[in-house]
Design a protein around this motif. Sequence first.
Motif, PDB file in Angstrom:
ATOM      1  N   GLY A  77     101.825  74.221  21.029  1.00 30.51           N
ATOM      2  CA  GLY A  77     101.044  73.013  21.307  1.00 30.51           C
ATOM      3  C   GLY A  77     100.986  72.572  22.761  1.00 30.51           C
ATOM      4  N   MET A  78     101.631  73.297  23.672  1.00 28.40           N
ATOM      5  CA  MET A  78     101.770  72.741  25.026  1.00 28.40           C
ATOM      6  C   MET A  78     100.444  72.680  25.794  1.00 28.40           C
ATOM      7  SD  MET A  78     105.636  73.623  26.183  1.00 28.40           S
ATOM      8  CE  MET A  78     105.577  75.386  26.246  1.00 28.40           C
ATOM      9  N   ASP A  79      99.542  73.632  25.551  1.00 26.79           N
ATOM     10  CA  ASP A  79      98.246  73.575  26.248  1.00 26.79           C
ATOM     11  C   ASP A  79      97.470  72.326  25.849  1.00 26.79           C
ATOM     12  OD1 ASP A  79      98.754  75.837  27.594  1.00 26.79           O
ATOM     13  OD2 ASP A  79      97.519  77.156  26.337  1.00 26.79           O
ATOM     14  N   GLN A  80      97.486  72.028  24.548  1.00 26.52           N
ATOM     15  CA  GLN A  80      96.784  70.831  24.064  1.00 26.52           C
ATOM     16  C   GLN A  80      97.522  69.568  24.504  1.00 26.52           C
ATOM     17  OE1 GLN A  80      94.102  70.746  21.737  1.00 26.52           O
ATOM     18  NE2 GLN A  80      94.096  72.735  20.754  1.00 26.52           N
ATOM     19  N   ALA A  81      98.851  69.674  24.655  1.00 25.71           N
ATOM     20  CA  ALA A  81      99.646  68.476  24.975  1.00 25.71           C
ATOM     21  C   ALA A  81      99.484  68.055  26.436  1.00 25.71           C
ATOM     22  CB  ALA A  81     101.118  68.741  24.669  1.00 25.71           C
ATOM     23  N   ARG A  82      99.313  69.027  27.320  1.00 27.54           N
ATOM     24  CA  ARG A  82      99.338  68.724  28.766  1.00 27.54           C
ATOM     25  C   ARG A  82      98.431  67.573  29.176  1.00 27.54           C
ATOM     26  NH1 ARG A  82     100.852  74.209  29.348  1.00 27.54           N
ATOM     27  NH2 ARG A  82     102.917  74.233  30.293  1.00 27.54           N
ATOM     28  N   PRO A  83      97.142  67.575  28.754  1.00 26.20           N
ATOM     29  CA  PRO A  83      96.309  66.439  29.184  1.00 26.20           C
ATOM     30  C   PRO A  83      96.742  65.102  28.572  1.00 26.20           C
ATOM     31  CG  PRO A  83      95.020  68.078  27.934  1.00 26.20           C
ATOM     32  CD  PRO A  83      96.407  68.597  28.030  1.00 26.20           C
ATOM     33  N   LEU A  84      97.383  65.149  27.401  1.00 27.51           N
ATOM     34  CA  LEU A  84      97.790  63.905  26.730  1.00 27.51           C
ATOM     35  C   LEU A  84      99.129  63.395  27.253  1.00 27.51           C
ATOM     36  CD1 LEU A  84      96.954  65.062  23.069  1.00 27.51           C
ATOM     37  CD2 LEU A  84      95.560  63.599  24.538  1.00 27.51           C
ATOM     38  N   LEU A  85      99.966  64.340  27.703  1.00 28.07           N
ATOM     39  CA  LEU A  85     101.301  63.994  28.186  1.00 28.07           C
ATOM     40  C   LEU A  85     101.493  64.616  29.569  1.00 28.07           C
ATOM     41  CD1 LEU A  85     103.221  64.815  24.854  1.00 28.07           C
ATOM     42  CD2 LEU A  85     102.948  62.528  25.838  1.00 28.07           C
ATOM     43  N   PRO A  86     100.822  64.038  30.585  1.00 24.13           N
ATOM     44  CA  PRO A  86     100.877  64.665  31.900  1.00 24.13           C
ATOM     45  C   PRO A  86     102.198  64.441  32.630  1.00 24.13           C
ATOM     46  CG  PRO A  86      99.479  62.693  31.947  1.00 24.13           C
ATOM     47  CD  PRO A  86      99.943  62.860  30.530  1.00 24.13           C
ATOM     48  N   ASP A  87     102.970  63.395  32.222  1.00 26.59           N
ATOM     49  CA  ASP A  87     104.151  63.019  33.007  1.00 26.59           C
ATOM     50  C   ASP A  87     105.456  63.536  32.432  1.00 26.59           C
ATOM     51  OD1 ASP A  87     102.383  61.611  34.573  1.00 26.59           O
ATOM     52  OD2 ASP A  87     102.592  59.791  33.346  1.00 26.59           O
TER      53      ASP A  87
END
Length: 442
Positions: free
Chosen positions: A356-366
């Motif tokens: 899930g990390m590719d999908q997560a990056r824009p949602l959890l940038p920090d």
Amino acid sequence: MKIAMIGSGYVGLVSGACFADFGHVVACVDKDPDKIAALEAGRIPIFEPGLDTLVADNVRQGRLTFSTNLPQAVAGADAVFIAVGTPSRRGDGFADLSYVHAAAREIGQALTGYAVVVTKSTVPVGTGDEVERIIREVRPEAEVAVVSNPEFLREGAAIADFKRPDRIVIGAEGAREAEVMREIYRPLYLNQAPILVTGRRTAELTKYAANAFLATKITFINEIADLCEQVGANVQEVARGIGLDNRIGAKFLHAGPGYGGSCFPKDILALVKTAQDAGTPVRLVETVVAVNESRKRAMARKVIQACGGSVRGKTIAILGLTFKPNTDDMRDAPSLAIIAGLQDGGARIRAYDPEGMDQARPLLPDITYAEDAYACAEGADALVIVTEWNAFRALDLARLGAVMASRILVDLRNVYRPETVTRHGFHYVGIGVQGLTEPGAG
Ligand code: NAD
């Protein structure tokens, strides 16, 4: 049968590939040219076990094609499925039907002869009527029947669910379209999958009622879990004790951080709105929504408490970001609210998810993304299991403990037995079970 599938996301792509595998000729359409380009190049834009092989096989055999050209796919099709998104509408939580309505308009313009237009997207009661009205508005002479055929597949097990469904629900107002639908699903009928033919509105409501019931079951056991923690009981044993009762059933009785995902939150909210509009509020379901919402934040507080009451300046390692294992879908994942709660408390977040990390990056940038569970745990003051991926079920606890700053495991999915974890010197906190610290453990 010749089928056009409008929308090639989780549902459209899986349904399209499975229909092709039944022997139908399927054209999957999407308005996203990148998605279609990827599919044409043999790349699957989502993670769903087995989907790559199924797609490749059916493309090779000439039964499955991808295109951005809706009119071409619709022309001459016996059935046109609408599988576009129905997200929550901003502001009021009602289902946003703009994609469904837009698809209906485009389909209406493209119809050539008799076709059955099938709403597979999850849509509120009465949407079929509106789809039919739109099509007749743009093509008054169209020979068309509009059917509801809600989809019950689960991400992560989508192909098995589609090919061996518990039931197929078809909402059809006439015999001719019902017959077309039976023909499409005939290969499953031979597998004895029950086909339930109902009125269109009944089929639409059945999908929402199913999801609301499942969400209620999850929320029920989550509240029982909270009670277990207070009174010294064990929720896993309670769940087994009630689940063995055939009237209750064992599924959806796993206590956890609250339901999330691409369907439950938005569908249950849409049902609440539909019921309010109809003047018959579903108060039980309204409560389920409220309880689940507060639960995600409560999970952050649980982690903070496990860390001694504060996470300011501490590093928290999160294992699992997707709303459930075997998907890369991050829509409404509980991890989003849990991480936000921890960050509000001053924590630094390290995270790892197998898919899930590719999908997560824009949602959890920090947050800091790690390459595996052990790298994630490095220097962490606590490790939190949010999603029960198989890869997290047999972690080397000694190795984890060795790289962590302090040995605290918050297991929001009850993957581990407390005794096993404490043997490695961890303080263990689960859901609805008694937290355990081995005497002398740090
Ligand atoms: P998704 O967002 O993954 O896919 C929808 C696709 O439709 C997108 O690729 C989008 O580009 C495309 N699209 C939108 N408008 C279009 C148009 N006019 N023409 C062509 N393509 C268009 O959504 P999803 O998860 O597949 O869900 C689709 C529907 O199925 C929703 O109503 C959902 O509630 C329902 N559903 C989903 C699941 C699930 O597990 N994801 C299960 C059962 C039912």
